[in-house]
Design a protein around this motif. Structure first.
Motif, PDB file in Angstrom:
ATOM      1  N   PRO A  33       0.810  -1.228   0.000  1.00  0.00           N
ATOM      2  CA  PRO A  33       0.000   0.000   0.000  1.00  0.00           C
ATOM      3  C   PRO A  33       0.842   1.277   0.000  1.00  0.00           C
ATOM      4  O   PRO A  33       1.965   1.316   0.502  1.00  0.00           O
ATOM      5  CB  PRO A  33      -0.810  -0.106   1.305  1.00  0.00           C
ATOM      6  CG  PRO A  33      -0.721  -1.533   1.708  1.00  0.00           C
ATOM      7  CD  PRO A  33       0.593  -2.025   1.216  1.00  0.00           C
ATOM      8  N   THR A  34       0.270   2.323  -0.568  1.00  0.00           N
ATOM      9  CA  THR A  34       0.824   3.678  -0.486  1.00  0.00           C
ATOM     10  C   THR A  34      -0.348   4.652  -0.479  1.00  0.00           C
ATOM     11  O   THR A  34      -1.480   4.261  -0.702  1.00  0.00           O
ATOM     12  CB  THR A  34       1.788   3.956  -1.660  1.00  0.00           C
ATOM     13  OG1 THR A  34       2.445   5.197  -1.458  1.00  0.00           O
ATOM     14  CG2 THR A  34       1.048   3.998  -2.982  1.00  0.00           C
ATOM     15  N   VAL A  50      -7.821   2.108   7.202  1.00  0.00           N
ATOM     16  CA  VAL A  50      -7.256   1.281   8.278  1.00  0.00           C
ATOM     17  C   VAL A  50      -6.651   0.015   7.686  1.00  0.00           C
ATOM     18  O   VAL A  50      -5.560  -0.414   8.072  1.00  0.00           O
ATOM     19  CB  VAL A  50      -8.335   0.943   9.328  1.00  0.00           C
ATOM     20  CG1 VAL A  50      -7.790  -0.061  10.354  1.00  0.00           C
ATOM     21  CG2 VAL A  50      -8.813   2.209  10.029  1.00  0.00           C
ATOM     22  N   ARG A  51      -7.358  -0.582   6.716  1.00  0.00           N
ATOM     23  CA  ARG A  51      -6.816  -1.763   6.045  1.00  0.00           C
ATOM     24  C   ARG A  51      -5.482  -1.437   5.364  1.00  0.00           C
ATOM     25  O   ARG A  51      -4.560  -2.254   5.334  1.00  0.00           O
ATOM     26  CB  ARG A  51      -7.811  -2.283   5.009  1.00  0.00           C
ATOM     27  CG  ARG A  51      -9.061  -2.935   5.605  1.00  0.00           C
ATOM     28  CD  ARG A  51      -9.884  -3.596   4.513  1.00  0.00           C
ATOM     29  NE  ARG A  51     -11.005  -4.318   5.082  1.00  0.00           N
ATOM     30  CZ  ARG A  51     -12.275  -4.098   4.775  1.00  0.00           C
ATOM     31  NH1 ARG A  51     -12.583  -3.162   3.882  1.00  0.00           N
ATOM     32  NH2 ARG A  51     -13.240  -4.809   5.325  1.00  0.00           N
ATOM     33  N   ALA A  52      -5.415  -0.242   4.761  1.00  0.00           N
ATOM     34  CA  ALA A  52      -4.187   0.149   4.067  1.00  0.00           C
ATOM     35  C   ALA A  52      -2.990   0.183   5.011  1.00  0.00           C
ATOM     36  O   ALA A  52      -1.864  -0.119   4.605  1.00  0.00           O
ATOM     37  CB  ALA A  52      -4.387   1.507   3.404  1.00  0.00           C
ATOM     38  N   THR A  57      -1.106  -6.174   4.717  1.00  0.00           N
ATOM     39  CA  THR A  57      -1.700  -5.832   3.430  1.00  0.00           C
ATOM     40  C   THR A  57      -0.644  -5.879   2.326  1.00  0.00           C
ATOM     41  O   THR A  57       0.302  -5.084   2.322  1.00  0.00           O
ATOM     42  CB  THR A  57      -2.360  -4.440   3.490  1.00  0.00           C
ATOM     43  OG1 THR A  57      -3.432  -4.475   4.442  1.00  0.00           O
ATOM     44  CG2 THR A  57      -2.917  -4.040   2.138  1.00  0.00           C
ATOM     45  N   LYS A  58      -0.831  -6.808   1.409  1.00  0.00           N
ATOM     46  CA  LYS A  58       0.131  -6.983   0.312  1.00  0.00           C
ATOM     47  C   LYS A  58      -0.514  -7.841  -0.775  1.00  0.00           C
ATOM     48  O   LYS A  58      -1.192  -8.824  -0.488  1.00  0.00           O
ATOM     49  CB  LYS A  58       1.407  -7.677   0.800  1.00  0.00           C
ATOM     50  CG  LYS A  58       2.458  -7.869  -0.291  1.00  0.00           C
ATOM     51  CD  LYS A  58       3.712  -8.548   0.251  1.00  0.00           C
ATOM     52  CE  LYS A  58       3.457 -10.012   0.563  1.00  0.00           C
ATOM     53  NZ  LYS A  58       4.703 -10.723   0.941  1.00  0.00           N
ATOM     54  N   GLU A 125      -7.977   2.582  -4.168  1.00  0.00           N
ATOM     55  CA  GLU A 125      -6.751   2.123  -3.507  1.00  0.00           C
ATOM     56  C   GLU A 125      -5.534   2.589  -4.294  1.00  0.00           C
ATOM     57  O   GLU A 125      -5.628   2.835  -5.505  1.00  0.00           O
ATOM     58  CB  GLU A 125      -6.710   0.592  -3.423  1.00  0.00           C
ATOM     59  CG  GLU A 125      -7.846  -0.022  -2.656  1.00  0.00           C
ATOM     60  CD  GLU A 125      -7.781  -1.540  -2.648  1.00  0.00           C
ATOM     61  OE1 GLU A 125      -8.563  -2.139  -1.911  1.00  0.00           O
ATOM     62  OE2 GLU A 125      -6.979  -2.131  -3.398  1.00  0.00           O
ATOM     63  N   PHE A 126      -4.395   2.639  -3.590  1.00  0.00           N
ATOM     64  CA  PHE A 126      -3.128   2.983  -4.227  1.00  0.00           C
ATOM     65  C   PHE A 126      -2.064   1.998  -3.741  1.00  0.00           C
ATOM     66  O   PHE A 126      -1.935   1.751  -2.543  1.00  0.00           O
ATOM     67  CB  PHE A 126      -2.714   4.412  -3.879  1.00  0.00           C
ATOM     68  CG  PHE A 126      -3.684   5.444  -4.375  1.00  0.00           C
ATOM     69  CD1 PHE A 126      -3.609   5.940  -5.674  1.00  0.00           C
ATOM     70  CD2 PHE A 126      -4.689   5.921  -3.550  1.00  0.00           C
ATOM     71  CE1 PHE A 126      -4.513   6.874  -6.140  1.00  0.00           C
ATOM     72  CE2 PHE A 126      -5.605   6.861  -3.999  1.00  0.00           C
ATOM     73  CZ  PHE A 126      -5.516   7.346  -5.297  1.00  0.00           C
TER      74      PHE A 126
END
Length: 310
Positions: A33-34, A50-52, A57-58, A125-126
């Motif tokens: 994540p970013t 929060v998930r990010a 997270t991957k 998402e990013f």
């Protein structure tokens, strides 16, 4: 709820008439994540930002295009199809929650960030490639696509550049929902009835034989069947109707079920536009909860009585 991907290469990413590339797909590798605080999701549950920030997270993609991984507290499976270098469509699913979304739009931005959108669920998402090679891989894909296009143009010297319009038609009396299609030269392509692509020669491909025998299905889609359009200045393609129909058949097979929120006519119009040009459309979709091309100052109205507010 959310994402991971399975890339498949198609269209302008390699050859406009090729099938799928099952090896060396350009998302292969690990993504983390970013821009964490910009993550969004309209679904109930853990806030997406929060998930990010969760350390697990991957997303991981293999050379054959299979990808899977944790997005915070959910494990997601996504199938990604490459439409053009750095541009992908996607279908995501979370088996444990019986959740799925089929209107994914993925784009590698100028800084190498992978932007992921599922308008039907308000997902944004990013991601960044863990090895930092996103732009290097993208540059190679662009070089291969450019070489393929030059070869096609050389082989088909009679190819003509065709301008592109985003066409639209008002669906409801209040002017909230709008049907989209894409005009390529003199040809117009749209989703009609069930999940069926209809073009200038009638039905191209459908996920069910139960298609309403309307004028477009029987006679082909015509520009005058729409209320207006936006000329997409500077955007054109050398692809033929046969090549667009080939893309459309694959698109319907990957999106057999129509959904009001997406995948729908607007999903198809943007995916086809990306396939033809390598660029996203500049207009929000219905599921983005914002006005689309009908609100553009550049809109040309074939039926002015259908303008918003009239």
């Amino acid at each position: 709820v959310f994402s991971e991907h399975t890339p498949v290469l198609m269209g302008t990413a390699a050859s406009t008439t090729s099938g799928y590339c099952e090896n060396d797909c350009d998302l292969a590798g690990e993504w983390v994540p970013t821009r964490h605080d910009e993550w969004k999701n309209r679904n109930l549950g853990t806030p997406h930002k929060v998930r990010a920030w969760m350390p697990n997270t991957k997303m991981t993609y293999r050379d054959d295009g299979k990808g899977q991984g944790w997005v915070g507290d959910v494990y997601v499976h996504v199938t990604v199809t490459t439409l053009a270098p750095g541009q992908y469509e996607a279908q995501a699913r979370i088996k444990a929650l019986l959740w799925s979304a089929g209107d994914g739009n993925l784009t590698i931005l100028n800084d190498g960030t992978l932007q992921v959108r599922y308008p039907s669920n308000g997902i944004l998402e990013f991601w960044r490639r863990k090895d930092g090679r996103a732009l290097e891989v993208l540059d190679r894909a662009n070089e291969e696509a450019s070489a393929a296009r030059q070869h096609e143009l050389a082989e088909g010297s009679d190819r003509q550049m065709r301008s592109i319009k985003l066409v639209f038609r008002r669906v409801d009396a209040m002017g909230i929902a709008w049907h989209w299609g894409l005009s390529v030269g003199e040809s117009v392509y749209e989703i009609g009835g069930s999940m069926a692509v209809i073009g200038p020669r009638g039905v191209v491909h459908a996920s069910t034989p139960l298609i309403s025998p309307g004028k477009a299905a029987l006679m082909g889609t015509q520009l005058e069947q729409f209320d207006g359009y936006v000329e997409l200045d500077g955007m054109s393609t050398h692809l033929t109707d046969d090549e667009i129909e080939n893309f459309s058949r694959g698109w319907v097979r990957r999106h057999p079920i129509y959904s009001v929120a997406g995948p729908n006519c607007q999903t198809f119009a943007e995916d086809l536009f990306v396939f033809l040009t390598g660029e996203n459309l500049d207009f929000p979709k219905f599921a983005d909860l914002s006005h689309g091309p009908e609100a553009s100052a550049d809109a040309y109205w074939l039926n002015p009585s259908k303008k918003p507010g009239i």
